[in-house]
Design an enzyme around this catalytic site. Structure first.
Site, PDB file in Angstrom:
ATOM      1  N   GLY A 149       0.837  -1.198   0.000  1.00 23.96           N
ATOM      2  CA  GLY A 149       0.000   0.000   0.000  1.00 23.96           C
ATOM      3  C   GLY A 149       0.868   1.242   0.000  1.00 23.96           C
ATOM      4  O   GLY A 149       2.041   1.202   0.397  1.00 23.96           O
ATOM      5  N   CYS A 150       0.282   2.346  -0.442  1.00 24.53           N
ATOM      6  CA  CYS A 150       1.085   3.560  -0.630  1.00 24.53           C
ATOM      7  C   CYS A 150       1.597   4.111   0.706  1.00 24.53           C
ATOM      8  O   CYS A 150       2.788   4.400   0.844  1.00 24.53           O
ATOM      9  CB  CYS A 150       0.281   4.612  -1.387  1.00 24.53           C
ATOM     10  SG  CYS A 150      -1.356   4.914  -0.703  1.00 24.53           S
ATOM     11  N   MET A 151       0.733   4.221   1.699  1.00 26.93           N
ATOM     12  CA  MET A 151       1.210   4.738   2.991  1.00 26.93           C
ATOM     13  C   MET A 151       2.101   3.713   3.675  1.00 26.93           C
ATOM     14  O   MET A 151       3.042   4.050   4.393  1.00 26.93           O
ATOM     15  CB  MET A 151       0.024   5.102   3.880  1.00 26.93           C
ATOM     16  CG  MET A 151      -0.634   6.399   3.442  1.00 26.93           C
ATOM     17  SD  MET A 151      -1.890   6.968   4.590  1.00 26.93           S
ATOM     18  CE  MET A 151      -3.240   5.880   4.224  1.00 26.93           C
TER      19      MET A 151
END
Lengths: 345, 615
Positions: A149-151
């Site tokens: 995931g990006c975060m």
């Protein structure tokens, strides 16, 4: 090295992540885009759904088609909203030699966490490999890959050298600030309410939290006690995460500096900001937006560590990361087709 | 800022092992070290270990080189990773030093272009064009990553191969050439190519035939075999700002085994020391290499010279009771460009004016002037004059004595500096309670500071009306004590003003604290003593109508004057002082020569004028 163009399908190409992947792959010298799926936008052109692509000489006129029409390809990229791919998996996997999923469906191993955050994935039998381009060392012959995931990936870049070198206490606090495109095209957050605001997203319970814990444990052998909170920024793109930790007894600031310098020296897309003097020298959104770069810095005072990472959530946090993974997995030069400069101002 | 050494070490030197301690000494003295490891022995060992034959190519010249095919380059990488670099890590680890080691191709730390296909002689004896030969030259260095590593580790060690900018497998590259490219790209201060011989030998069969000094283009005729690349690398590096030397055998520290490469050839012999002193970087804190060179120069000139515990060069002639001290400084402000003679008229380079011109003038006079039996002439090249520590001057003040002093600072060959203003620097902080700025009669912290500064100015100027004064910095912060406004108030005090008096004059102002950051008194001589007269006569002898000045800045003279108040001191040196610290710093050959003529006459005059003082 490949001696022919890789054929790809982008499943869910009408969303932000899919559109960004189309943008990057459209000019990738080793790739041919064979198929773009978009159930609700079937028959619409790419240019009409993604206005920022309407002037591309090749892909602008390509049309989205239903997944059912997907031809055989070398790689299918999953860009569907979380929870959608499991329903189509058997169909997509029958037509693609490899699947690289950008959504969160198959990131977690723990059955309870999986049921809690990704219930649609819980009964799927296929095993996916969690792949961070800079840290994963093996893909093997596995056909199924899930990207971070990006975060989560921004947090991993900020924390990895600290845990890999056993420099900090297990307790670590991460706050992750993200732009609005992270919510996808279907977000209920009205622009008039988002603009000019900076608010809490989730103080507890974000699904990237178990992912960061799992990844740090897998890649470093250390189990962090993670507090992970997220916030919503008034920008379309970009993530800035800040990790706060406490040094183990006897660890010096110089050891922290060494760990970060050595961890990322061979990584073309992770740049350490080693000697920031003024605020603009630290990782920041305007230095990474539009690029596949992650900027990282670490600062120590007494025994307090503050590690920062900035990425573009749609590029390094999603589509660019996917292209980088594809390059590595297929033996293409890792940097091919990926931007290393940001868009400014 | 730490000085940066780039040190290339061949595999035979690595095997001897003593080089690690020498590099450790550089680290201990505060240097950053970027090492480049050669790998010939490591490659031999690795190939032997895996039972693989090393393919070779025969060049048209008859020389044989390693054939680096796309397949072999993987084995060469393994040789560095498994043999050479672990050897380096172990060497430094035993000394307790942290070392980061890597092939230069890692993460494109160093990348370059592949060479053109190689013309070779095939096994059938016929000419052949070899295309699969992965060899290249460095073209780009990732400075960000390299600086991050240098800032984090005691030593960073790279080795071949380098990355190919056009992608593909890495490129083997000569380690000396990699070191030269790194020295130029990183703007290194010093480049050392350590070899198994005593530098470059005029006769390869005579180990005593070291060529001590070479200019670009001169080394090739003496270099054969592997030494060709070393000379090529040394000459490549002359485009940067590092001083360059091939050193050996297997050591950095044997001065007789050094071949130095100089970037600029002096137009005449009397300009040689000036040219070479300017070519050796000596930014404050990095004066050691220049001190070693000057000490060697003194030794060759038959002058007793030492480096004292502060790092000052101390060269002395005579041991009589009448003593004259010529005190210059070796350090400069930072710079990064090579030294160049412009049409043989001006020497362009950092330190030429401030103040290597003055120091070299002192050295020439020391060498040339006859010192009477009852006298002593001493030259000190001090360290750290350009930074506030003034370490060299304080050591001189506390450990040496002199009857008169000439400070080496530029004011031009036709001017004599009689003294310097002093510096009285204050940090003034005004504090007010937070949150009252909108209230009736409220005074903000900056307002309070402005008022306090005005009072302090008035009080100091009442004691020193000729002082120059300025607020040179200010800032405001909120603290637990309230709002704080701070200003730095600078006074340039004329000679004669007592700093104790102005210190006592600072008024007590409620809510305001004052810290004295610097209290260096001014100092000035009259024109009547023997030292000034010696110069006056020298100017006259050289048909110069001199100007006498008192300078507004400070110099080592102020530091000495804090306890040597009764010792006559003047400052003299060639060059245009307005070029100090600028990127236009250059000195004229004629200006330098005029100053030499004036100073040598003045020193001789001083010995004559003070004769009998001690009888």
């Amino acid at each position: 090295m490949v001696d022919h163009k890789i054929t790809v399908a982008i499943i869910g190409a009408s969303g932000y992540t899919g559109g960004e992947l189309v943008r990057l792959l459209a000019d990738h010298p080793s790739v041919h885009i064979e198929f773009l799926s978009g159930e609700r936008n079937a028959s619409a052109t790419v240019g009409s759904v993604h206005p920022w692509l309407r002037n591309h000489p090749r892909v602008a006129k390509m049309r989205f088609r239903p997944i059912a029409q997907m031809p055989e390809v070398d790689i299918a990229f999953g860009c569907l909203p979380t929870g959608a791919l499991p329903k189509y998996l058997s169909h997509v996997s029958s037509r693609a030699k490899r699947i690289i999923n950008l959504a969160g469906d198959f990131r977690l191993r723990d059955p309870e966490e999986l049921r809690n955050h990704y219930p649609d994935s819980a009964e799927v039998a296929e095993k996916f490999t969690y792949f961070v381009p800079e840290l994963s060392t093996e893909v093997g012959e596995g056909r199924f890959i899930n990207l971070p995931g990006c975060m989560a990936v921004a947090s991993i870049y900020a924390l990895y050298p600290l845990f890999a070198n056993e420099l900090v206490q297990p307790r670590v606090v991460v706050d992750a600030k993200t732009g609005s495109s992270g919510g996808g095209r279907g977000t209920s957050d009205h622009p008039a309410e988002r603009a000019g605001n900076f608010r809490v997203h989730k103080p507890h319970g974000h699904r990237h939290s178990p992912e960061v814990r799992q990844a740090i444990t897998d890649f470093t052998g250390q189990i962090p006690q993670l507090q992970f909170s997220t916030y919503s920024l008034d920008v379309p793109r970009g993530i800035l995460v800040t990790g706060y930790a406490q040094l183990r007894e006897g660890v010096s600031a110089l050891e922290v500096k060494r760990a970060f310098a050595a961890a990322y020296v061979g990584q073309p897309f992770v740049r350490l900001r080693s000697a920031p003097k003024k605020p603009q020298d630290f990782p920041m959104l305007k230095a990474v937006i539009g690029s596949n770069l992650a900027e990282v810095s670490v600062n120590v005072r007494a025994d307090e560590v503050v590690a920062v990472c900035a990425i573009d959530n749609l590029v390094k946090g999603a589509a660019g990361q996917a292209v980088q993974a594809m390059n590595l997995i297929t033996g293409i030069e890792e940097t091919q087709g990926l931007p290393t400069t940001a868009v400014g101002p | 800022m730490k000085p940066l050494y780039v040190v290339k070490v061949g595999s035979s030197t690595l095997a001897k092992g003593t080089i690690f301690a020498e590099i450790g000494q550089l680290v201990e003295k505060g240097a950053s070290v970027l090492m480049v490891a050669g790998g010939a022995a490591g490659i031999d060992a690795h190939y032997a270990a895996i039972g693989r034959e090393q393919p070779t190519l025969t060049l048209k010249s008859g020389d044989t080189v390693r054939h680096c095919t796309s397949t072999e380059i993987d084995h060469i990488v393994s040789a560095y990773r498994l043999v050479t670099l672990p050897q380096v890590e172990a060497g430094f680890s035993q000394l307790g030093l942290s070392a980061y080691t890597s092939i230069a191709a890692q993460g494109n730390l160093v990348s370059g272009k592949a060479n053109k296909p190689l013309r070779t002689i095939g096994t059938n004896g016929r000419p052949r064009l070899e295309r699969d030969h992965r060899v290249g030259v460095p073209a780009h260095v990732d400075l960000d990553r390299l600086r991050a590593l240098l800032g984090a580790f005691d030593v960073v060690c790279l080795s071949a191969p380098i990355a190919d900018t056009a992608s593909g497998s890495p490129l083997n590259a000569d380690a000396d050439v990699i070191a030269a490219a790194l020295a130029v790209a990183t703007k290194a201060d010093h480049l050392r190519l350590v070899t198994g011989t005593a530098g470059l030998l005029a006769d390869p069969n005579d180990p005593q035939s070291t060529l001590p000094h070479l200019y670009a283009g001169e080394g090739a005729e003496f270099a054969g075999g592997r030494m060709k690349q070393k000379v090529r690398a040394a000459e490549m590096a002359l485009s940067g700002s590092a001083d360059v030397a091939i050193t050996g055998p297997d050591t950095l520290s044997q001065e007789s085994g050094w071949t130095r490469f100089w970037p600029a050839r002096e137009p005449a012999d009397d300009l040689q020391l000036l040219t070479r002193a300017a070519a050796i970087p000596s930014v404050s804190g990095d004066e050691r290499e220049l001190a070693l060179y000057l000490r060697q120069w003194c030794t060759e000139a038959g002058i007793d010279a030492q480096i004292d515990p502060a790092g000052n060069l101390v060269a002395t002639k005579g041991n009589g009771p009448r003593s004259l001290l010529l005190m210059g400084h070796m350090d400069t402000v930072p710079f990064h460009w090579p030294t160049v003679w412009e049409k043989d008229l001006h020497l362009f380079g950092r330190g030429t004016v401030d103040a290597k011109g003055s120091l070299v003038n002192f050295m020439h006079v020391l060498r040339d002037v006859e010192v009477p039996a009852d006298a002593q002439l001493r030259v000190v090249g001090a360290v750290e004059e350009e930074i506030s520590s003034s370490k060299g001057a304080f050591y001189v003040r506390d450990h040496y004595r002199a009857d008169a002093v000439v400070i080496g600072e530029p004011s031009g060959s036709e001017k004599l500096t009689l003294g310097y203003f002093g510096l009285f620097k204050l940090r003034v902080t005004a504090t007010v309670a937070s949150g009252h700025s909108a209230g009736k009669d409220a005074v903000s912290a900056p307002d309070a500071l402005a008022t306090s500064l005005s009072h302090i100015r008035s009080a100091v100027l009442a004691e020193a009306p000729e002082a120059l004064h300025a607020v040179i910095d200010h800032w405001t912060i909120k603290s637990s004590n309230g709002d704080e406004a701070t200003g730095i108030l600078n006074f340039r005090l004329p000679p004669g003003v007592d700093v104790d008096v102005v210190t006592k004059a600072i008024p007590h102002i409620p809510g305001t604290s004052v810290a004295i950051l610097r209290a260096t008194p001014g100092f000035s001589n009259g024109r009547s003593g023997p030292l000034a007269k010696a110069f006056t006569k020298a100017f006259r002898a050289n048909d110069i109508r001199p100007r006498y000045v008192v300078k507004k800045g400070t110099a080592d003279m102020n530091t000495l004057a804090t306890t040597w108040a009764d010792v006559p001191m003047l400052a003299y040196g060639p060059g245009d002082a307005t070029l100090d610290h600028t990127n236009e710093e250059r000195i004229g050959a004629d200006e330098f020569r005029t100053a030499n003529s004036v100073l040598s006459t003045a020193v001789a005059n001083w010995f004559t004028l003070t004769r009998g003082d001690n009888s």
